[in-house]
Design an enzyme around this catalytic site. Structure first.
Site, PDB file in Angstrom:
ATOM      1  N   TYR A  62       1.080  -1.198   0.129  1.00  0.00           N
ATOM      2  CA  TYR A  62       0.239   0.010   0.489  1.00  0.00           C
ATOM      3  C   TYR A  62       0.641   1.115   0.231  1.00  0.00           C
ATOM      4  CZ  TYR A  62      -3.264  -3.678   1.332  1.00  0.00           C
ATOM      5  OH  TYR A  62      -4.386  -4.829   1.482  1.00  0.00           O
ATOM      6  N   GLU A  65       7.013  -4.351 -12.366  1.00  0.00           N
ATOM      7  CA  GLU A  65       8.663  -4.353 -12.069  1.00  0.00           C
ATOM      8  C   GLU A  65       9.492  -5.158 -13.115  1.00  0.00           C
ATOM      9  OE1 GLU A  65       9.258  -3.722  -9.095  1.00  0.00           O
ATOM     10  OE2 GLU A  65       7.709  -3.792  -8.269  1.00  0.00           O
TER      11      GLU A  65
END
Length: 393
Positions: free
Chosen positions: A345, A364
């Site tokens: 988060y 990523e």
């Protein structure tokens, strides 16, 4: 490359002479009225540099134009004091040189200064590329933003939130270079017309969100802060694993999107990674990134990280339906895995989805242990550069 207006010249004529789209010439000269050129006025021609050439025995203006595949009027435009019928051996003239190769070399340790040097060079060759600053780092380094495009529809791509993920910066920089090159040579980029993309969307690239941290990982601690940083780094002089900014705050855990939850389970003091700060948006870098998103009202946002070959696209069910479509397209293009939710988060894309309800993605890049080796550069670029084009469509 600069030329000087002659009586009767128009930007359309320059577009035809240099085979450069008219819109790129207009956008390279924002302070010029394209309909009213003044004699002697300086005009920037994008996609060209110039060489100084010394006249040799047997040279003629026609031979020189033919040798470089140029219209004779190009040489007359660049050399307005030249008598084309009376060239003299040893005389110097200006010759244009079309840029057809990449400037950026991303396959090296890539710090803030290398990025700045490349941006300076790209800006001089492609003046329709706009460069500004969204803010400053802790050490007062500018957070550059680069804009390419004509549309009010804006897409942000950022890199190097995390210091040891600095390979994301040269990946993004190479894409900018490839895009600019395709525009001035009227090529496609990843099978899509570069000019169509330019007219459809405005790309805003922020290629180094964390310049202080990147410089720390690549070059070591700056003078005057060595002892302080070694202490923050748990006594280690090896900064290769450092993710945070120079104050030991993880910039991608700084945004008000369940920040309180991350605060409870992450480190409670500054260090090389994962400390979310004492409050959201406490760092100048994160405050700048939040402010620019609010100001610019982006349609889409891509945050480049390493590693995992994954695309995170959801946040608390707040993402719009378009996000899943895009994520699946990105996965198909790259071979990466699209993942809706992940146990993390307070990231930039989390906050963007939460506050704007628009598509946001954390991508990523690559696979392995951070910092990824530069030997992965070509493979990563091949996999993800198509994602950037799709994001602009």
């Amino acid at each position: 490359m600069e030329v000087r207006v002659r009586t009767g010249d128009t930007l359309w004529h320059y577009s035809q002479l240099f085979f450069i789209p008219l819109v790129l010439i207009i956008d390279s000269n924002p302070n010029i009225n394209p309909n009213v050129l003044q004699n002697g006025q300086a005009v920037q021609i994008p996609g060209f540099t110039e060489d100084s050439y010394v006249i040799r025995q047997g040279d003629t203006i026609w031979k020189l134009a033919q040798r470089r595949n140029l219209n004779i009027d190009v040489l007359l435009l660049l050399n307005q004091d030249l008598n084309p019928s009376k060239l003299q051996v040893g005389q110097k003239i200006r010759l244009p040189s079309r840029v057809t190769k990449l400037i950026v070399n991303g396959k090296q340790a890539y710090d803030f200064q290398k990025m700045k040097t490349d941006l300076d060079t790209l800006g001089s060759i492609y003046p329709f590329m706009r460069r500004g600053e969204v803010g400053k780092s802790v050490l007062n380094q500018p957070l550059y933003n680069v804009e390419i495009g004509k549309s009010s529809r804006k897409v942000q791509i950022n890199a190097s939130f995390h210091a040891n993920e600095w390979i994301t910066t040269p990946i993004l920089m190479q894409f900018l270079n490839e895009y600019l090159l395709a525009l001035t040579n009227e090529r496609t980029i990843k099978g899509v017309s570069a000019l169509t993309t330019y007219l459809r969307s405005k790309l805003t690239a922020i290629p180094m969100v964390n310049p202080d941290g990147v410089n720390l990982v690549v070059n070591g601690p700056p003078a005057g802060r060595i002892d302080e940083l070694i202490k923050l780094n748990k006594g280690s002089e090896d900064f290769s694993g450092w993710k945070a900014n120079i104050r030991g705050v993880d910039l991608n855990k700084q945004f008000p999107a369940n920040w309180e939850f991350e605060k409870e389970r992450k480190p409670k003091e500054p260090g090389p990674r994962d400390f979310p700060g004492y409050k959201p948006l406490s760092e100048p870098e994160t405050k700048a990134m939040a402010d620019i998103a609010i100001k610019e009202n982006y349609e889409r946002l891509l945050a480049l990280h390493t590693q995992g070959k994954e695309i995170y696209w959801g946040y608390e069910g707040l993402e719009p339906p378009e996000s899943e479509v895009l994520a699946n397209d990105f996965a198909s293009i790259s071979g990466y895995k699209a993942i809706r939710y992940v146990d993390s988060y307070a990231g930039y894309k989390d906050w963007f989805i939460q506050d704007f309800r628009k598509p946001g993605f954390t991508i990523e890049l690559g696979l392995g242990h951070n910092p990824l080796p530069i030997t992965q550069f070509d493979e990563i670029y091949t996999h993800v550069s198509g994602i950037f084009v799709r994001a602009l469509m």
